[in-house]
Design a protein around this motif. Structure first.
Motif, short mmCIF file in Angstrom:
data_model
loop_
_atom_site.label_atom_id
_atom_site.label_comp_id
_atom_site.label_asym_id
_atom_site.label_seq_id
_atom_site.Cartn_x
_atom_site.Cartn_y
_atom_site.Cartn_z
N SER A 57 37.90 25.50 42.79
CA SER A 57 37.15 24.50 43.42
C SER A 57 36.16 25.08 44.52
O SER A 57 35.06 24.50 45.10
CB SER A 57 37.83 23.46 44.01
N GLY A 58 36.25 26.34 45.02
CA GLY A 58 35.41 26.94 46.04
C GLY A 58 34.90 28.45 45.46
O GLY A 58 35.18 28.83 44.35
N ILE A 59 34.21 29.03 46.42
CA ILE A 59 33.76 30.37 46.03
C ILE A 59 34.88 31.43 45.90
O ILE A 59 35.83 31.36 47.15
CB ILE A 59 32.78 30.83 47.19
N ARG A 60 34.78 32.32 45.14
CA ARG A 60 35.92 33.30 45.07
C ARG A 60 35.15 34.49 44.86
O ARG A 60 34.38 34.64 43.80
CB ARG A 60 36.96 33.05 43.68
N THR A 61 35.27 35.35 45.90
CA THR A 61 34.39 36.66 45.69
C THR A 61 35.37 37.67 44.90
O THR A 61 36.36 37.37 44.51
CB THR A 61 34.44 37.42 47.00
N GLY A 62 34.84 38.90 44.44
CA GLY A 62 35.36 39.82 43.75
C GLY A 62 34.84 39.43 42.40
O GLY A 62 33.66 38.99 42.18
N GLU A 63 35.41 39.86 40.91
CA GLU A 63 35.25 39.71 39.80
C GLU A 63 36.26 38.93 39.19
O GLU A 63 37.38 39.15 39.26
CB GLU A 63 34.87 41.04 39.20
N TRP A 64 35.84 37.78 38.44
CA TRP A 64 36.56 36.90 37.51
C TRP A 64 35.57 36.18 36.79
O TRP A 64 34.75 36.11 36.54
CB TRP A 64 37.46 36.02 38.43
N GLN A 65 36.52 35.56 35.63
CA GLN A 65 35.67 34.72 34.62
C GLN A 65 36.50 33.66 34.19
O GLN A 65 37.78 33.48 34.55
CB GLN A 65 35.47 35.86 33.39
N ILE A 99 40.24 29.07 45.95
CA ILE A 99 39.95 30.28 45.02
C ILE A 99 40.72 30.41 43.87
O ILE A 99 40.69 31.52 43.32
CB ILE A 99 39.99 31.60 46.06
N GLY A 100 41.68 29.37 43.59
CA GLY A 100 42.44 29.66 42.38
C GLY A 100 43.68 30.35 42.60
O GLY A 100 44.13 30.89 41.33
N GLU A 101 44.17 30.88 43.69
CA GLU A 101 45.24 31.60 44.08
C GLU A 101 46.50 31.04 43.18
O GLU A 101 46.91 29.79 43.36
CB GLU A 101 45.53 31.81 45.09
N ALA A 102 47.40 31.73 42.70
CA ALA A 102 48.41 31.22 41.76
C ALA A 102 49.26 32.48 41.39
O ALA A 102 48.70 33.65 41.16
CB ALA A 102 48.16 30.48 40.74
#
Length: 561
Positions: A369-377, A53-56
């Motif tokens: 690379s996968g589904i990330r819930t919430g709001e992002w762009q 989910i791009g956590e960093a």
């Protein structure tokens, strides 16, 4: 405060895909006043992060933020003029207050597609990249190129591009009409890039487009035109990265300092921020950065205020919290739903971007690379460079549509960057791509706007690629790549216990007829027409199954397990 002399050199590293100067390489001998303290950079993230989910967190060390200290930042906050320090309203400049009162704008949830743009002085040389200013003073190849085309830097500096930035062909209404036709729901032009040139009519900096260059309030004109056609309007501000953006080689510095030329010309010291990088100069710079943001907020009431990497480090928190509180309180007065957008953990005080506070997370050119819930762009460029360059290549509509489908299938929003020219045109190849994307959305936008992710984002592997989205009780399968004449199997829809309901109808957006299908344990096998209705991607609308609910969260953060 006591001054310490900072030294400069041309050591380089990669930041955001571009060359940047490393503080570890600042070893030249020209005496440039520098900060007296040592910045305490964010600690590296040591916990296991969810890369899917791009956590960093924030990068450690120098990452475009001014190399200063918390004490200097706090002194800058105290020096903000009292009438600008806080607007009336419930938001206070603390993480707790922002978290309590902030909510992602409802309009952003369904927008899904916006336009970004790198629009500025760097489009005059139109060479190398939008970081031309840094490279013309630091990269040996670009230094030579500049000398060959414009003369030596002490005779023709970056400031001398300002009169050549004419924008004589800029027509705000024509741009707005194009943006509307592209299918975008919001527009975010560059109000100021790293080069410190303000694209609006400013009272807090003389280096602006109303007083110099085109002699126009470019942001103001575009703001009016964009809102006239019903789109949301934001601004991006990369300006905090200007303070240490330029780091020339020793010989160039010595010559300019001796001659008081260009970078050391007293008239332009505040434009370049090379001659003085002391604590007091940095404090003044930070106060002015705040004033510019307040001016943008009050003059144009942006729906989004977008920041680049330079605001990420924790020692800058007091200043960016002050901006956030002012902005959100003003928006309360206007009755508008607005948001800051930032990268990495800039607005995530706990250190990773799954706990962002008061900001929509932005990924630069990188899709989770996968589904990330919430709001992002995701901000992604239409061409090979962010700013206009003469030899840039531009992606066709097919590639942009595939990127849009991928981002939206994972629950995100695409912010597509375009690159206007120095004379105020949007090049024909970029126009063509935008118009073709808009034409596709006019048929298939039902699968993009106001959608959210399904339980699986897609099918990869052999062509065609499939991306899934959900809107209401309908599931959409976006078919990308070569059209599979005859039939297509969707394995994710295998008739098993994990799916609720039953497939009722299958249709193809752009066609009235229902399609035949066979639903089995292998998946959903759909009969397709020989000819595809769209060149770049086609969408199956599937009804009857029970769909998962919206992934929206008021904070914008991913839904907790």
């Amino acid at each position: 405060m006591k001054k310490r002399y900072r030294t400069l050199s041309v050591g380089i590293l990669m930041v955001c895909g571009c060359l940047a100067t490393s503080p570890a390489a600042l070893q030249a001998q020209v005496h440039i006043p520098g900060p007296s303290g040592k910045p305490i950079h964010d600690k590296p993230v040591t916990k296991v992060v969810n890369k899917q989910i791009g956590e960093a967190g924030n990068d450690t060390g120098f990452d475009m933020a001014p190399e200063t200290t918390l004490e200097v930042v706090q002194a800058a906050v105290k020096a903000i003029p009292a009438n600008l320090a806080k607007a009336n309203g419930p938001f206070n400049p603390t993480w707790a207050s922002i978290q309590e009162h902030y909510k992602v704008p409802a309009w952003f949830e369904g927008a899904k597609f916006g336009l970004f743009m790198h629009w500025g002085l760097y489009s005059v040389p139109a060479h190398q990249s939008e970081w031309y200013e840094k490279h013309m003073y630091g990269d040996p190849g670009t230094i030579k190129w500049h000398e060959a085309h414009y003369g030596p830097q002490d005779k023709f500096g970056y400031k001398d591009f300002i009169p050549l930035f004419t924008q004589q062909n800029f027509r705000a209404d024509e741009w707005a009409a194009l943006f509307k036709a592209s299918g975008a729901r919001f527009v975010i032009p560059t109000a100021q890039h790293h080069d410190n040139f303000a694209m609006w009519d400013s009272k807090v900096t003389p280096y602006n487009a109303k007083q110099m260059g085109p002699k126009q309030d470019l942001i103001g004109e575009l703001c009016t035109a964009v809102r006239k056609v019903g789109l949301k309007f934001g601004v991006s501000n990369h300006g905090i990265e200007n303070f240490q953006f330029i780091n020339p080689p020793q010989a160039m510095l010595e010559k300019m300092q001796a001659e008081r030329a260009d970078l050391f010309d007293p008239k332009w010291e505040g434009f370049y921020h090379v001659a003085d990088r002391s604590d007091s100069a940095c404090k003044q710079f930070l106060v002015n950065w705040y004033e510019r943001n307040v001016e943008l907020i009050d003059k144009y009431r942006p729906d989004i205020l977008w920041f680049d990497n330079g605001i990420d480090q924790r020692y800058l928190d007091p200043l960016k919290l002050q901006v956030a509180a002012y902005y959100y309180n003003r928006a309360k007065e206007w009755g508008k739903q607005v948001s800051i957008s930032s990268k990495k953990a800039a607005f995530a005080p706990e250190g990773t971007n799954i706990h962002t506070t008061g900001s929509i997370l932005d990924f630069e050119g990188r899709i989770p690379s996968g589904i990330r819930t919430g709001e992002w762009q995701v901000d992604s460029k239409i061409g090979s460079t962010w700013g206009y360059t003469k030899d840039m290549t531009v992606a066709g509509a097919g590639k942009i549509i595939a990127t849009l489908a991928d981002v939206v299938s994972k629950n995100g929003t695409l912010l597509l960057n375009i690159s206007p020219t120095a004379d105020g045109r949007i090049p024909e190849d970029q126009k063509k791509t935008l118009l073709e994307v808009g034409q596709w959305l006019s048929v298939n936008g039902e699968a993009i706007y106001n959608t959210h992710n399904w339980i699986k984002f897609g099918e990869d592997g052999k062509t065609p690629v499939i991306r899934y989205t959900v809107r209401g009780n309908s599931l959409y399968a976006i078919i990308l790549g070569e059209w599979p004449k005859g039939k297509i199997l969707l394995p994710a829809l295998a008739k098993t216990g994990r799916l609720q309901g039953a497939v009722g109808t299958v249709s193809l957006l752009g066609k009235k007829e229902r399609l035949g299908f066979n639903w089995s344990e292998k998946g959903l096998l759909v009969n397709l027409p020989v000819e595809a209705p769209s060149t770049y991607g086609n969408v199956l609308k599937i009804s009857g199954l029970t769909m998962n609910g919206s992934s929206w969260t008021g904070s914008g953060n991913p839904i907790s397990d």
